[in-house]
Each structure stands twice: as structure tokens, then as C-alpha cells.
Design a protein around this motif. Structure first.
Motif, PDB file in Angstrom:
ATOM      1  N   VAL A 170       2.541 -25.146 -25.141  1.00  0.00           N
ATOM      2  CA  VAL A 170       2.591 -23.738 -25.518  1.00  0.00           C
ATOM      3  C   VAL A 170       4.030 -23.381 -25.866  1.00  0.00           C
ATOM      4  CG1 VAL A 170       0.587 -23.073 -24.136  1.00  0.00           C
ATOM      5  CG2 VAL A 170       2.864 -23.001 -23.116  1.00  0.00           C
ATOM      6  N   GLY A 171       4.188 -22.389 -26.730  1.00  0.00           N
ATOM      7  CA  GLY A 171       5.522 -21.976 -27.138  1.00  0.00           C
ATOM      8  C   GLY A 171       5.568 -20.523 -27.527  1.00  0.00           C
ATOM      9  N   ALA A 172       6.770 -19.952 -27.533  1.00  0.00           N
ATOM     10  CA  ALA A 172       7.018 -18.588 -27.977  1.00  0.00           C
ATOM     11  C   ALA A 172       8.376 -18.559 -28.659  1.00  0.00           C
ATOM     12  CB  ALA A 172       6.973 -17.620 -26.799  1.00  0.00           C
ATOM     13  N   PHE A 173       8.536 -17.656 -29.621  1.00  0.00           N
ATOM     14  CA  PHE A 173       9.790 -17.591 -30.358  1.00  0.00           C
ATOM     15  C   PHE A 173      10.065 -16.158 -30.814  1.00  0.00           C
ATOM     16  CE2 PHE A 173       6.267 -19.144 -32.909  1.00  0.00           C
ATOM     17  CZ  PHE A 173       6.240 -18.306 -34.008  1.00  0.00           C
ATOM     18  N   ASP A 174      11.349 -15.825 -30.895  1.00  0.00           N
ATOM     19  CA  ASP A 174      11.818 -14.523 -31.361  1.00  0.00           C
ATOM     20  C   ASP A 174      13.076 -14.794 -32.178  1.00  0.00           C
ATOM     21  OD1 ASP A 174      12.404 -11.906 -31.832  1.00  0.00           O
ATOM     22  OD2 ASP A 174      12.903 -11.382 -29.762  1.00  0.00           O
ATOM     23  N   ARG A 194      12.569 -10.775 -39.586  1.00  0.00           N
ATOM     24  CA  ARG A 194      12.242 -11.289 -38.260  1.00  0.00           C
ATOM     25  C   ARG A 194      11.012 -12.187 -38.305  1.00  0.00           C
ATOM     26  NH1 ARG A 194      11.946  -6.027 -34.439  1.00  0.00           N
ATOM     27  NH2 ARG A 194      11.938  -7.675 -32.857  1.00  0.00           N
ATOM     28  N   LEU A 195      10.975 -13.107 -37.354  1.00  0.00           N
ATOM     29  CA  LEU A 195       9.808 -13.957 -37.155  1.00  0.00           C
ATOM     30  C   LEU A 195       9.618 -14.129 -35.658  1.00  0.00           C
ATOM     31  CD1 LEU A 195       7.650 -15.705 -38.622  1.00  0.00           C
ATOM     32  CD2 LEU A 195       9.185 -17.648 -38.314  1.00  0.00           C
ATOM     33  N   GLN A 196       8.484 -13.660 -35.164  1.00  0.00           N
ATOM     34  CA  GLN A 196       8.159 -13.758 -33.742  1.00  0.00           C
ATOM     35  C   GLN A 196       6.767 -14.336 -33.606  1.00  0.00           C
ATOM     36  OE1 GLN A 196       8.746  -9.436 -33.575  1.00  0.00           O
ATOM     37  NE2 GLN A 196      10.117  -9.752 -31.835  1.00  0.00           N
ATOM     38  N   HIS A 220       4.310 -12.879 -36.139  1.00  0.00           N
ATOM     39  CA  HIS A 220       4.639 -11.533 -36.606  1.00  0.00           C
ATOM     40  C   HIS A 220       5.870 -11.643 -37.494  1.00  0.00           C
ATOM     41  CE1 HIS A 220       5.162  -7.176 -36.586  1.00  0.00           C
ATOM     42  NE2 HIS A 220       6.455  -7.400 -36.386  1.00  0.00           N
ATOM     43  N   SER A 221       5.739 -11.257 -38.754  1.00  0.00           N
ATOM     44  CA  SER A 221       6.840 -11.372 -39.704  1.00  0.00           C
ATOM     45  C   SER A 221       7.214 -10.002 -40.251  1.00  0.00           C
ATOM     46  CB  SER A 221       6.461 -12.307 -40.862  1.00  0.00           C
ATOM     47  OG  SER A 221       5.304 -11.834 -41.536  1.00  0.00           O
ATOM     48  N   GLU A 222       8.506  -9.809 -40.460  1.00  0.00           N
ATOM     49  CA  GLU A 222       9.036  -8.591 -41.080  1.00  0.00           C
ATOM     50  C   GLU A 222      10.043  -9.012 -42.130  1.00  0.00           C
ATOM     51  OE1 GLU A 222      10.499  -5.712 -38.299  1.00  0.00           O
ATOM     52  OE2 GLU A 222       8.869  -6.079 -36.855  1.00  0.00           O
ATOM     53  N   VAL A 236       5.383  -6.106 -43.480  1.00  0.00           N
ATOM     54  CA  VAL A 236       5.215  -6.371 -42.045  1.00  0.00           C
ATOM     55  C   VAL A 236       3.806  -6.915 -41.842  1.00  0.00           C
ATOM     56  CG1 VAL A 236       5.234  -5.402 -39.722  1.00  0.00           C
ATOM     57  CG2 VAL A 236       6.824  -4.524 -41.453  1.00  0.00           C
ATOM     58  N   ARG A 237       3.708  -8.123 -41.290  1.00  0.00           N
ATOM     59  CA  ARG A 237       2.398  -8.750 -41.149  1.00  0.00           C
ATOM     60  C   ARG A 237       2.257  -9.444 -39.806  1.00  0.00           C
ATOM     61  NH1 ARG A 237      -0.251 -10.435 -46.832  1.00  0.00           N
ATOM     62  NH2 ARG A 237       1.040  -9.101 -48.154  1.00  0.00           N
ATOM     63  N   ASP A 238       1.016  -9.481 -39.367  1.00  0.00           N
ATOM     64  CA  ASP A 238       0.614 -10.317 -38.244  1.00  0.00           C
ATOM     65  C   ASP A 238      -0.342 -11.362 -38.794  1.00  0.00           C
ATOM     66  OD1 ASP A 238       1.733  -9.131 -35.670  1.00  0.00           O
ATOM     67  OD2 ASP A 238       0.868  -7.364 -36.625  1.00  0.00           O
ATOM     68  N   THR A 239       0.010 -12.615 -38.611  1.00  0.00           N
ATOM     69  CA  THR A 239      -0.803 -13.726 -39.102  1.00  0.00           C
ATOM     70  C   THR A 239      -1.399 -14.453 -37.909  1.00  0.00           C
ATOM     71  OG1 THR A 239       0.648 -13.983 -41.036  1.00  0.00           O
ATOM     72  CG2 THR A 239      -0.804 -15.827 -40.492  1.00  0.00           C
TER      73      THR A 239
END
Length: 435
Positions: A170-174, A194-196, A220-222, A236-239
Motif C-alpha cells: 500500500v502507498g500514499a503520496f502528496d 498537485r498530485l495526491q 487527485h490531480s490539480e 481538478v480531477r479525481d481518477t
């Protein structure tokens, strides 16, 4: 575990007897001891490429040549098994149309990466974190990549954490994008881009095979300057998506389904994409022929109207996926591309494919790489965009040096010709040296 199982590379077990082999010679500039548990490893990369564009962007007369050079120097300082610091600087040079080359092609010197990584154990799990400027490509290549086509890779600034145990990761990124400049160390952090997200990878149970993985993800991209449908603005999108990939015998597969929501210039977004990549080994002898195919569906629609926008955003997709010639983009696209790959020798590969490209929505434009709409195609009747021939070859001369070639020919459809566009081609040859 017995002492035999703990045996490292310094020996081998032959006919029940332990045979000690001479230690491998030390590689210069690798794992150099600095005292205690610390060590330093240096690395380098040089890539030289020659590009030829014929009717670039499908515009008559837009033919030109370019020489490209990438130079990278890296240093990996390991303070102990748990902590390391990695840094990398790079330069990119262009010969031909140098004055208009973007900063990821023409760049005096850039700080490409500089991050600290710490890792250890939390109960039975291996955990870690990376903080600083870093490359990131953890996901389907139709959505996220290093951007290997330009001289300098794309990099990000921020935090990435991960954990893994047995068959689960598992992973997370900001992260915030790096905005490169053309001078020396003049890049900046673009806090508005941004990319989260979150991602994971599961080893599928036994009936799925030992080499099959299921990867759910959310990104989540901006992007404050996304170009779409002749406009430039904030996207602004959530993929959300799932990727199933792996191998069963001679069959390799990589399937991704992604759904996007969000807003572009204040308009609601609802889009989706489906990407299916396959390969099938016909023989493991001789030239080892392999059939290949990829099927790509990316929604389009609404870019030149009002209301809901249905155009898929490929985010930071690999330019190599649909070709370095940038004739197509993963938006408003229906494509099937069968092909064949062979290995004439153990160190050479040659692949050829032909893609048939159509529009998903015939009212929306056809799109080239970078989400650049082919002007005048919106609203014209017809779905056919054209055909894309791709030939790619590689030759590994040694562990450090490889040669490569690429040729792409795009045959424009009647739709594009009615919009004043023409067929075009792109080729490159080059060499990469890594140490």
C-alpha cells in the motif's frame, strides 16, 4: 533455516559439496565504504538521440531534424540500512530549433532529484517514506510516467509513504510539480500543480496465478494550465481505477479501468478510460515470436459545447505508449493496435504494430499528444482518425550500452484531410549508456 540456505554469492553447492567461488571484483564507484555502515554509490547516464520529423503535427512543410542529449549524474548515500539520501543533477541539450525547445529538452543544469528515504519494520510489515524532490511513476503508464521522451524526466516535490507485507503493498503520496527553467538550477516548485493519492497492489490468490496482481488506485490531480478543446485553464480531477496485470504461461496482460470526476473551468467532468494490453508467446525457441495487441478506449465529448465535459484526461501518460511522434492522445479515442515482436538474438528485439484510431465522440475533436486538438476536426462528420505504424528496435551491446531505433508513420484519414491536415512521420535513432 540451515547454514546452507544462508549462503551468499561467495559459494555454490555442487553435487552436495560446498564449492567456494572467488569473490566478484568490486565495481568502481559503487558501494564505496565511508566508515561504519555508511556507503556511497555514484551513477551516470548519457543518452544521444537524433530525431527526424516529416510534416510534424501533420502540417505540410513542417519537417525538421533535431539532435538531443541527456546527461545525468547521481549519488546514493546510504547512512545505514534504514536511511539513505539520493541526489541527481541533469542537463539537456538540443541541436535544431534550440531557441523554442522547452526546458525539459534544453536545460543548462537542473536538480532532478534530492530526497531522503527512511525505512524499517513496523511489526511484520516493511514501511518507508521518501521526502523531497523525486521521480514518481507508481501506476498505469496510461496515466503516470517518468516522461522518458524528453531529455529530462518529470519530477515532483513532497512526501511518499509505503508499506508492504507478504502479498500486499500500500502507498500514499502528496506531491507538487517541478517547474523547470532553461538556465542553471533555476527550477521551481509549482505549488498549484498537485498530485495526491492512494494505491495498493495485491497478489491475486492461487487460481489467478503466482504472477497476477490487482492494483486499486485513486489519484487527485490539480493542473492550473490544462489545455483542452481550445481552452486553457484549471483542471481538478479525481481518477479512480483498477489495474489487473500479470502473466499466465505465455500470455501477458495489463488491463486498466479508470473513471474521472471533477471540474474543468467550472464545468463538471465525467469521463472514463479502458486500456487492455496483451502479448502471447508463440514459441520460446529461435526468434521467440510474440503476438501483441493493445485496445484503448478514452471518452470524449463536450469540449466545444457547454454542460458536462466527458473528455478523458490522460494526466501524465507515457509518451512512448502511443508513440513519441505524439500523433495521438488518450482522449476521445477508440483504438486497436495488433503487432508482432521478435528477438533475433538474445540481446536484440524488434517489434512492429499498426493501430487503427477512431473518435469516441464524432462531434469532439481528434487529439494529438499533449491534448492538442487537431484544429478544425470538431464537428466534422466521420469517426476515422487514421492509422499509426510503429517499428521499434533495441540492441544491448553490453550491460551499460544499448542502441535503439524507432519509426512511426501516421496515415491521416479523410476526416483530417478535410481539416487541412496531412499524413506525417517521425523517426529516431540513438544510444544510451548507463553506469
Amino acid at each position: 533455516m540451515t547454514w546452507l540456505h544462508k549462503l551468499g554469492v561467495g559459494g555454490a553447492l555442487v553435487s552436495g559439496l560446498l564449492v567456494c567461488a572467488a569473490p566478484a571484483p568490486a565495481v568502481p564507484l559503487k558501494a564505496m565504504p565511508l566508515g561504519g555502515e555508511a556507503s556511497l554509490t555514484l551513477s551516470a547516464e548519457a543518452r544521444l538521440r537524433y530525431d527526424a520529423h516529416e510534416q510534424g503535427q501533420l502540417v505540410r512543410g513542417n519537417s525538421y531534424r533535431q539532435g538531443l542529449f541527456r546527461g545525468i549524474l547521481g549519488a546514493d548515500l546510504r547512512l545505514n540500512p534504514q536511511v539513505r539520501v539520493y541526489g541527481e543533477i541533469g542537463t539537456g541539450q538540443v541541436d535544431g530549433r534550440r531557441n523554442i525547445a522547452t526546458a525539459n529538452f534544453q536545460n543548462t543544469v537542473s536538480l532532478q532529484q534530492l530526497f531522503v528515504e527512511a525505512r524499517g519494520r513496523l511489526g511484520p510489515a516493511q514501511v518507508g517514506a521518501m521526502l523531497g524532490r523525486q521521480e514518481f511513476a507508481d501506476g498505469p503508464r496510461q496515466l503516470i510516467s517518468l516522461s522518458d521522451g524528453p531529455n529530462l524526466h518529470r519530477s515532483w516535490n513532497g512526501l511518499r509513504v509505503y508499506a508492504q507485507h507478504q502479498g500486499l503493498r500500500v502507498g500514499a503520496f502528496d506531491l507538487r510539480a517541478t517547474r523547470p527553467g532553461r538556465g542553471g538550477f533555476d527550477e521551481a516548485v509549482n505549488h498549484a500543480e498537485r498530485l495526491q493519492g492512494l494505491n495498493a497492489s495485491w497478489l491475486v490468490p492461487a487460481d489467478g496465478g503466482p504472477n497476477t496482481y490487482l492494483d486499486p488506485f485513486w489519484m487527485h490531480s490539480e493542473n492550473p494550465s490544462f489545455r483542452f478543446g481550445g481552452q486553457l485553464g484549471r483542471d481538478v480531477r479525481d481518477t479512480w481505477g483498477l489495474r489487473l496485470w500479470g502473466r499466465k504461461g505465455g500470455l501477458g496482460f495489463d488491463w486498466t479501468l479508470a473513471h474521472q470526476t471533477g471540474r474543468y473551468l467550472g464545468r463538471e467532468v465525467a469521463a472514463w478510460g479502458l486500456f487492455a494490453v496483451h502479448s502471447l508467446a508463440l514459441s520460446d525457441q529461435g526468434w521467440k515470436p510474440r503476438l501483441t495487441a493493445h485496445i484503448d478506449i478514452a471518452t470524449g465529448g463536450g469540449a466545444y459545447g457547454s454542460g458536462r465535459l466527458k473528455g478523458f484526461n490522460p494526466l501524465y501518460a507515457s509518451s512512448a505508449y502511443l508513440g513519441e511522434g505524439q500523433f495521438l492522445a488518450l482522449s476521445n479515442l477508440l483504438m486497436i493496435a495488433p503487432g508482432l515482436s521478435v528477438s533475433p538474438t538474445p540481446v536484440t528485439t524488434l517489434s512492429v504494430e499498426y493501430g487503427f484510431a477512431r473518435r469516441f465522440d464524432p462531434q469532439d475533436a481528434a487529439y494529438a499528444g499533449g491534448m492538442r486538438a487537431y484544429a478544425g476536426t470538431q464537428g466534422l462528420p466521420g469517426r476515422q482518425i487514421g492509422g499509426l505504424l510503429r517499428v521499434v528496435g533495441t540492441w544491448a551491446l553490453s550491460a551499460q550500452l544499448s542502441l535503439f531505433l524507432n519509426h512511426e508513420r501516421f496515415d491521416a484519414s479523410e476526416l483530417l484531410r478535410r481539416a487541412g491536415l496531412h499524413s506525417g512521420s517521425y523517426s529516431h535513432v540513438g544510444a544510451t549508456w548507463r553506469y
